[in-house]
Scaffold this active site. Structure first.
Site, short mmCIF file in Angstrom:
data_model
loop_
_atom_site.label_atom_id
_atom_site.label_comp_id
_atom_site.label_asym_id
_atom_site.label_seq_id
_atom_site.Cartn_x
_atom_site.Cartn_y
_atom_site.Cartn_z
CB SER A 188 -22.56 -17.60 -11.29
OG SER A 188 -21.23 -17.66 -10.84
CG ASP B 190 -18.10 -20.24 -11.25
OD1 ASP B 190 -17.33 -20.07 -12.22
OD2 ASP B 190 -18.71 -19.32 -10.70
CG ASP C 217 -20.12 -17.46 -14.60
OD1 ASP C 217 -19.62 -18.06 -13.62
OD2 ASP C 217 -20.44 -16.26 -14.56
CG ASP D 150 -17.48 -15.61 -12.45
OD1 ASP D 150 -17.64 -16.72 -11.91
OD2 ASP D 150 -18.28 -14.65 -12.30
#
EC number: 5.4.2.10
Length: 440
Positions: A97, A237, A239, A241
């Protein structure tokens, strides 16, 4: 030893997240979940270590008889969507992440694209440590294939969340993809909807993910929004999400103000299910008081988007999120999706007829003060003599408190929030002195 944290298994790549851990964890996952189609989807972000981990996961899954579909760098919410859409038994996302490039992690989804329950995570951990997997032989060994064209499915899915009567013609948007998983898909979606798109930090090299970029460093996005005289800026960010919004003046939109505006927008359109929203204990009390004016109920969860989602399911809600930028529109996504959130945010701005700076400034936040105390031992708060009385004394003053141990460090985190900064500071000092005397 516990492997799973609040969002999958995460740690330093090559040290904690090793090929053997990844392979055995994948096999444990494959043996715990129900096997129906025999297919598992695997995606990743742009970290160099993703190659190492992906190959280990594929090796483990094929060894126990699964066919693996590899789709390369894609956002975490895309893995959730595609796992269900492609009728897979499960999905795996390789990402840490918002963490630096040297970390990595493994996130799991069930066949419906949902994050795993705690019971399933515990079952996977038990299977992992038993370490006696049912390896296949001969024709029962699985195979893998890489598919590069699934990005189109996800783009169509995301675009369908944008109101049909709106378009982005003439809207200038700056998008910071954090050199992460959405570096291809994010600009494509906004361009296809007609926006004038300026993309920054969209050249990943395996080591620059989240580095002075994206949701963790929105100051660079703010500069570009002002430089290009854009209408709005979006930072994702690694990834994708999580979403951070910057208005046309280059000012950061507070996460709670963003949640409040989006909840108000859904309410106005009659689309806020059960007229409620799920947030975490970290959200500002002013958000709750603002939404109460419209009869919108606010439910709080522990910190972590998976806990927000649990409350949403429990209360039958379709909207919730964290002030950190994980926002869940469950009508359109199984988990927090930065791109869905960005489209809803710009739709709200367009329908409001206002500039972003005005549209997202519907209420003022109450002052919050916070500190951390180093502790040698995490004694349960309910076992600390006098703690309950001390916390109640803060509540009697009409101030909200949050006292909790860090999940990753030997620290006690304290927060006090209320209408006057000076009084909040006094109460925080009182709490700090009390817990220091009990825990140091």
């Amino acid at each position: 030893m516990k492997l799973f944290g609040t969002d999958g298994v995460r740690g330093k790549a090559g040290e904690f997240i090793t090929p053997s851990l990844a392979m055995n964890l994948a096999m444990a996952f494959g043996e715990v979940i129900p096997k129906k189609t025999g297919k598992i989807l695997v995606g990743k972000d742009t970290r160099r270590s993703g190659y190492m981990i992906e190959n280990a996961i594929v090796s483990g899954l094929t060894a126990i008889g699964y066919d693996v579909i590899q789709i390369g760098p894609m956002p975490t919410p895309a893995i959730a969507f595609l796992t269900e859409d492609m009728r897979c038994d499960g999905g795996i996302m390789i990402s840490a992440s918002h963490n630096p490039y040297y970390d990595n992690g493994i996130k799991f989804f069930n066949n419906e694209g949902n994050k795993l329950s705690q019971n399933i995570e515990e079952a996977i951990e038990r299977r992992y440590f038993e370490n006696n997997f049912n390896l296949k032989t001969g024709k029962d060994i699985g195979k893998s294939k890489r598919i590069d064209d699934v990005i189109g499915r996800y783009i169509v899915h995301i675009k369908s969340s944008f109101p049909k009567h709106l378009n982005l013609n003439g809207v200038r948007i700056v998008i910071d993809t954090a050199n992460g998983a959405a570096y291809k898909v994010a600009p494509t979606i906004f361009s296809e909807l007609g926006a004038d798109v300026i993309t920054i930090n969209d050249n990943p090299n395996g080591f620059n993910i989240n580095q002075n970029a994206g949701a963790m460093h929105p100051e660079f996005l703010a500069q570009k929004v002002k430089e290009y005289r854009a209408d709005i800026g979006f930072a994702l960010d690694g990834d994708a999400d999580r979403l951070v919004v910057v208005d046309e003046n280059g000012d950061l939109v507070d996460g709670d103000k963003l949640l409040g505006a989006l909840a108000y927008y859904l309410h106005q359109k009659g689309k806020l299910k059960n007229n409620g929203i799920a947030v975490t204990v970290m959200s500002n009390g002013a958000l709750e008081d603002f939404l109460k004016k419209y009869g919108i109920k606010v439910y709080r969860s522990k910190v972590g988007d998976k806990y927000v989602l649990e409350v949403m399911k429990e209360k039958d809600l379709n909207f919730g999120g964290e002030q950190s930028g994980h926002i869940i529109f469950s009508d359109y996504a199984k988990t927090g999706d930065g791109l869905v959130s960005a489209l809803q945010a710009i739709a709200y701005v367009l329908e409001s007829g206002k500039k972003a700076s005005e549209a997202f400034n519907l209420f003022e936040l109450y002052p919050q003060v916070q500190t951390n105390i180093n502790v040698s031992e995490k004694i349960p708060l309910e076992k600390i003599e006098g703690a309950d009385e001390m916390l109640k004394s803060v509540e009697k003053e009409g101030y909200r408190h949050l006292v909790r141990y860090s999940g990753t460090e030997n620290k006690l985190r304290l927060l006090v929030e209320g209408k006057e900064h000076k009084k909040a500071k006094e109460l925080l000092e009182k709490l700090t002195n009390f817990f220091k005397s009990k825990l140091s």
